[in-house]
Design a protein around this motif. Structure first.
Motif, short mmCIF file in Angstrom:
data_model
loop_
_atom_site.label_atom_id
_atom_site.label_comp_id
_atom_site.label_asym_id
_atom_site.label_seq_id
_atom_site.Cartn_x
_atom_site.Cartn_y
_atom_site.Cartn_z
N PHE A 273 0.54 -1.84 -0.10
CA PHE A 273 -0.20 -0.13 0.29
C PHE A 273 0.83 1.36 -0.06
CE2 PHE A 273 -1.82 3.62 2.22
CZ PHE A 273 -3.13 3.52 1.71
N SER A 274 2.16 1.44 0.73
CA SER A 274 2.80 2.47 0.98
C SER A 274 3.57 2.43 -0.62
CB SER A 274 3.74 2.07 2.01
OG SER A 274 4.59 3.48 2.27
N ILE A 275 3.82 1.64 -1.30
CA ILE A 275 4.88 2.02 -2.10
C ILE A 275 3.68 2.34 -3.58
CG2 ILE A 275 5.66 0.95 -4.22
CD1 ILE A 275 7.04 -0.93 -2.32
N ARG A 276 2.68 1.88 -3.37
CA ARG A 276 1.34 1.87 -4.67
C ARG A 276 1.16 3.58 -4.30
NH1 ARG A 276 -0.23 -2.32 -7.17
NH2 ARG A 276 -2.43 -1.22 -8.43
N GLU A 282 3.70 11.00 -6.34
CA GLU A 282 4.64 11.53 -6.85
C GLU A 282 4.85 10.78 -9.05
OE1 GLU A 282 8.53 9.87 -4.62
OE2 GLU A 282 7.04 10.91 -2.82
N PHE A 283 3.69 11.49 -8.44
CA PHE A 283 4.02 10.95 -10.73
C PHE A 283 4.58 12.50 -11.07
CE2 PHE A 283 0.47 14.24 -10.05
CZ PHE A 283 0.68 14.38 -11.00
N ARG A 284 4.80 13.39 -10.71
CA ARG A 284 4.93 14.52 -10.71
C ARG A 284 6.87 14.46 -11.14
NH1 ARG A 284 3.03 19.19 -12.63
NH2 ARG A 284 1.40 19.31 -12.97
N GLU A 285 6.98 13.75 -10.03
CA GLU A 285 8.32 13.64 -9.98
C GLU A 285 9.40 12.89 -10.97
OE1 GLU A 285 6.09 14.00 -7.25
OE2 GLU A 285 6.70 15.49 -5.86
N ILE A 286 8.67 11.66 -10.48
CA ILE A 286 8.96 10.39 -11.58
C ILE A 286 8.65 11.16 -13.22
CG2 ILE A 286 8.53 8.42 -12.28
CD1 ILE A 286 7.38 7.20 -9.80
N GLY A 287 8.24 11.66 -13.29
CA GLY A 287 8.41 12.44 -14.59
C GLY A 287 9.55 12.74 -15.19
N VAL A 288 9.56 13.69 -14.00
CA VAL A 288 10.89 15.05 -14.50
C VAL A 288 11.90 14.64 -14.41
CG1 VAL A 288 11.66 16.63 -12.90
CG2 VAL A 288 9.72 16.99 -13.03
N MET A 289 12.11 12.78 -13.56
CA MET A 289 13.52 12.24 -13.48
C MET A 289 13.21 11.21 -15.06
SD MET A 289 14.10 10.59 -9.60
CE MET A 289 11.96 10.75 -9.24
N LYS A 290 12.45 10.64 -15.31
CA LYS A 290 12.54 10.37 -16.69
C LYS A 290 12.90 10.96 -17.43
CE LYS A 290 9.63 6.11 -15.97
NZ LYS A 290 8.74 4.96 -16.32
N ALA A 291 12.28 12.49 -18.01
CA ALA A 291 12.77 13.43 -18.65
C ALA A 291 14.11 13.94 -18.33
CB ALA A 291 11.05 14.43 -18.60
N THR A 782 -7.90 23.56 4.74
CA THR A 782 -8.28 24.92 4.69
C THR A 782 -8.48 25.20 3.07
OG1 THR A 782 -6.43 26.86 4.39
CG2 THR A 782 -6.82 26.36 5.85
N ALA A 783 -8.94 25.95 2.62
CA ALA A 783 -10.06 26.56 1.22
C ALA A 783 -8.58 27.06 0.33
CB ALA A 783 -10.93 27.52 1.33
N ARG A 784 -7.82 27.23 1.01
CA ARG A 784 -6.94 27.32 0.47
C ARG A 784 -5.67 26.73 0.22
NH1 ARG A 784 -6.82 31.48 4.43
NH2 ARG A 784 -5.30 30.36 5.35
N ASP A 785 -6.20 25.32 0.41
CA ASP A 785 -5.05 24.01 -0.14
C ASP A 785 -5.78 23.78 -1.25
OD1 ASP A 785 -2.69 24.37 2.17
OD2 ASP A 785 -4.76 24.11 3.36
N THR A 786 -7.18 24.51 -2.18
CA THR A 786 -7.04 23.28 -3.51
C THR A 786 -6.24 23.62 -4.13
OG1 THR A 786 -9.49 25.13 -2.60
CG2 THR A 786 -9.25 23.75 -4.96
N ALA A 787 -5.44 25.00 -4.09
CA ALA A 787 -4.92 24.27 -5.51
C ALA A 787 -3.66 23.93 -4.61
CB ALA A 787 -4.17 25.60 -6.13
N SER A 788 -3.57 22.81 -3.86
CA SER A 788 -2.01 22.12 -3.42
C SER A 788 -1.50 21.51 -4.47
CB SER A 788 -2.25 22.41 -2.11
OG SER A 788 -0.98 21.59 -1.75
N ILE A 789 -0.48 20.53 -4.51
CA ILE A 789 -0.16 19.76 -5.21
C ILE A 789 0.87 18.45 -4.08
CG2 ILE A 789 -0.29 20.32 -7.85
CD1 ILE A 789 2.96 20.47 -8.05
N GLU A 790 1.24 18.83 -3.31
CA GLU A 790 2.27 19.28 -2.53
C GLU A 790 1.16 17.51 -2.24
OE1 GLU A 790 5.28 19.84 -1.59
OE2 GLU A 790 4.48 21.46 -3.07
#
Length: 790
Positions: A273-276, A282-291, A782-790
């Motif tokens: 579960f933890s690995i998946r 972290e799909f973005r980080e993986i994509g950047v590393m592959k790029a 909070t509502a301000r976290d709507t755009a967060s991708i962290e």
């Protein structure tokens, strides 16, 4: 760069990594310690016998002086005996011992012994040899089980009375005895040599005086058979039978090993579960590393290194804790046994290394998901990484469910694979507790009494005065008949119409074309062999037919339909094996003979416990039955219901009940850790969704309820799955152990209230409560976290 990514991930996901570490520590600790204990118990009988100088065959002889002299002569002159040790003994009944002025009850036979240089070795509670010079005049040592049963403490007075002579002894401590420390119907008592001499004065020729011989031989089976035929030999035990006596210990340590295996499975599911989750998050980080040209293998290595480090730390900590935990397990599984093994700490190390290698393999296996991610996919899948490829089963416009319930059910139905792991984890935790609960109830059930080799009856009793009994039971047919008639008359006077029956216990020599041996034979008296349970084949219908246990069939290499030669008073008789039956009372070494079997008088040993059957048993109410039980127990000392008798014979239900409570606590802890890990993971993954819900006006209480309902549904499904699997899994895991105890056909009882209400409810409520507490973290979003991708 790899190290930077690794350290950043370890700091950012401290909660998830910490809980995964806790699971690995638990799995390593349980597995390493229980593996060590299991091997110690499996090899413990040999180890204990070796350090005790028991030899290969142990016999106990008591009776007339000429019988004892003949036994001594045979032991000294037998070509099969390489060497021997001997202890003198005084065999007494429980009525000969008093504690706090009252005679002991329900303790069976007492072997009063004194250590000697030429006899078996005994050990104190610290596993140090208890030599004769350590036992002072006026002192007595009891086995731990007897001391605990009496509630006695060091300094208390135990009174021994022999032929009107009384001797007050001070309890000096406990001892461990390889032969009688684990016996269900007898125990040993150690006193000084001078006190023994004092007790034996004036007892010359008393049948209670005898010797215990410990023989070393290369031909244990032949020696056992030849010595067993001698008059005065009341017990013959070889190493194989001695090992079987420790099977209840194996049952308890085996359960802890199963706990370790289940915790490993849970840890691996948590790891998956933890690995998946990490890779999907972290799909973005993986994509950047592959790029920038980093290959799949190197990216997978980054994730794998993280779990290897956690695995190493967890296994090392688990290994350290496994040693004191193994000591605790030994005290629970066999407090009266000196356990050890030649491998020592190697077993603990092997256990944790196996877990570590499995973690490495699983970690690398599931990081294969990295291959699915591409640089272009990371860009196209939106700011938060949401995938909109799935179509929901539920529709908000058509649903009448409250919004928290709708969101919870929709989550589970939309991404079922995510929740399958949770269901399996919770189900495994609950299942083990249910299996153990069933085991305790089965060991105390009425149905088990037939597996112990008895017939169905309303009550079971040991009757007769001490002077009319030998070491095992009523000493003659005439005494048996008189005792039964007197008891039936007395019960009738109290308004209880009943018939009594019992079994003659005889030595029976069986010989097949390929093997021969002496076994314990049972002949019904006052009943028919058809009253006993046949698990396969049919019951004997003639004097030349017998029913055997599968263990005896294996030893003689015979099965149903085969014939064996038996010694009878009419000479050698050919008897046919008509069926199999169970007899855990003799650890599977038993033969059931027809009631008209012509046994030799010299083979007669005793009568063995009376069956009390009410003549109107089918028509009386439960209230009348309970009233009669109380009356009979008030009249006689040793009276048991079927369940009580089965519990006495197996002798491990109390220890199992303690283990059951321990595992219930472990289950709650595992659920807590799993909920914290998964709920925090979900909150991190759904941060923007939670923020959006708050932005449109959903209150914190409803968001928390959404999470609680979601986990509650998962726990309910897991509880239902565990309830459905508990019966077949109980049989699958415990059948091999019961077979070692002589039970090939076990009818398992179900702890209805615990299995279907209490324990599942505990799991569901614990899950809901823990989720509610962890879900409070959503209040920080909070509502301000709507755009967060962290």
């Amino acid at each position: 760069m790899v190290w930077h990514i690794f350290t950043k991930d370890m700091k950012r996901k401290k909660t998830m990594n910490g809980i995964l570490l806790a699971f690995i520590i638990l799995a390593a600790m349980f597995t390493a310690s229980s593996l060590s204990v299991m091997v110690s118990v499996l090899r413990g009988a040999d180890y204990f016998a070796d350090i005790s100088d028991v030899g290969d065959v142990f016999i106990m002889g008591n009776g007339e002086e000429e019988d004892l002299a003949k036994i001594q002569q045979c032991v000294e002159n037998s070509d099969m005996v390489d060497s021997f040790r001997v202890n003198r003994l005084l065999a007494l009944e429980e009525g000969d011992f008093l504690f706090n002025g009252e005679a002991l009850q329900d303790e069976g036979m007492f072997c009063v012994l004194t250590p000697s240089e030429n006899g078996m070795k005994y050990f104190d509670h610290d596993d140090q040899v208890l030599t004769a010079d350590r036992i002072h005049n006026g002192e007595v040592y009891l086995t731990k089980s007897l001391k605990d049963h009496l509630g006695a403490k060091v300094g208390d007075t135990i009174t021994v009375q022999v032929n009107g002579k009384k001797m007050d002894l001070t309890l000096a401590g406990t001892h461990k005895d390889c032969i009688y420390g684990i016996s269900m119907n007898s125990t040993s008592v150690l006193i000084s040599a001078e006190d023994m001499d004092s007790l034996l004065q004036g007892c010359e020729g008393d049948a209670r005086i005898g010797n215990m011989y410990f023989l070393k031989t290369d031909h244990p089976t032949d020696l056992k058979n030849s010595l067993g035929e001698l008059n005065g030999v009341s017990m013959v035990v070889d190493r194989d039978l001695l090992k079987l006596m420790y099977v209840p210990c194996i049952l308890i340590s085996g359960i802890f090993l199963i706990v370790g295996v289940i915790l490993i499975a849970v840890s691996f599911l948590i790891l998956r579960f933890s690995i998946r989750f990490s890779i999907s998050e972290e799909f973005r980080e993986i994509g950047v590393m592959k790029a920038i040209g980093i290959g799949n293998f190197k990216i997978r290595s980054i994730f794998t290194i993280k779990y290897i480090c956690i695995g190493i730390i967890g296994c090392v900590i688990g290994l350290v804790f496994s040693f004191p935990f193994a000591t605790c397990l030994k005290k629970i599984s066999m407090p009266s046994m000196v356990m050890g093994n030649s491998l020592g700490a190697i077993l603990n190390v092997v256990g944790v290394l196996a877990i570590l290698l499995a973690i490495i393999g699983i970690a690398f296996r599931f990081t294969g998901l990295v291959k699915r991610s591409t640089p272009i996919e990371a860009i196209r899948n939106g700011q938060t990484g949401e995938r909109y490829k799935q179509k929901s089963v539920l529709h908000l416009g058509r649903s009448k469910l409250p919004s928290p319930s709708f969101l919870a059910i929709n989550d589970i139905l939309s991404t079922p694979r995510r929740y399958i792991s949770m269901v399996i984890i919770f189900a495994l935790c609950v299942l083990l507790t249910l299996i153990l609960s069933n085991s305790v109830v089965t060991l105390r059930s009425d149905a088990l009494v037939e597996t112990c080799g008895f017939m169905k009856a309303d009550l079971y009793a040991t009757l007769g005065d001490a002077e009319n009994r030998n070491l095992n039971g009523i000493d003659s047919e005439e005494t048996i008949q008189k005792c039964a008639e007197d008891t039936e008359r007395e019960l009738a006077e109290h308004g209880i119409p009943a018939k009594l029956s019992t079994r003659y216990v005889v030595n029976v020599n069986l010989e097949s074309p390929t093997a021969k041996g002496m076994h314990t034979g049972y002949i019904p008296w006052g009943s028919s062999v058809s009253d006993y349970q046949c698990i396969k084949g049919s019951v004997p219908k003639a004097a030349n037919e017998i029913m055997i246990t599968k263990q005896v069939g294996k030893e003689l290499d015979v099965s149903i339909g085969d014939t064996v030669m038996v010694d009878t008073k009419e000479g050698r008789m050919e008897c046919m094996v008509t069926g199999y039956y169970d007899c855990m009372n003799s650890l599977g070494d038993a033969v059931l003979l027809h009631e008209n079997f012509p046994y030799r008088q010299e083979d007669f040993l005793s009568g063995f416990m009376f069956d009390i059957r009410y003549e109107d048993s089918d028509t009386i109410s439960d209230q009348v039955r309970a009233s009669r039980e109380a009356t009979v127990k008030a009249l006689y000392k040793k009276v048991y219901t079927a369940g009580e008798l089965a519990d006495k014979i197996t002798g491990c239900s109390d220890s199992m009940a303690i283990v059951e409570k321990v595992l219930l606590g472990v289950t709650v802890v595992v659920i807590l850790l799993a909920v914290i890990l998964m709920e925090r993971s979900f909150i991190a993954d759904e941060k923007s969704q939670i923020a959006l819900l708050k932005a449109v006006g959903m209150k914190d209480s409803k968001i928390i309820r959404w999470h609680v309902v979601r986990f509650s549904i998962v726990s309910i499904v897991a509880a239902l799955l565990a309830m459905a699997l508990n019966v077949p899994m109980t049989a699958l895991l415990l059948n091999p152990i019961f077979k070692m105890m002589g039970g090939d056909s076990i009818s398992y009882s179900i702890a209805g209230t615990k299995v279907f209400i209490l324990y599942p409810l505990v799991a569901v409520i614990a899950t809901a409560c823990f989720t509610f507490l962890v879900a409070q973290y959503t209040r920080t979003i909070t509502a301000r976290d709507t755009a967060s991708i962290e």
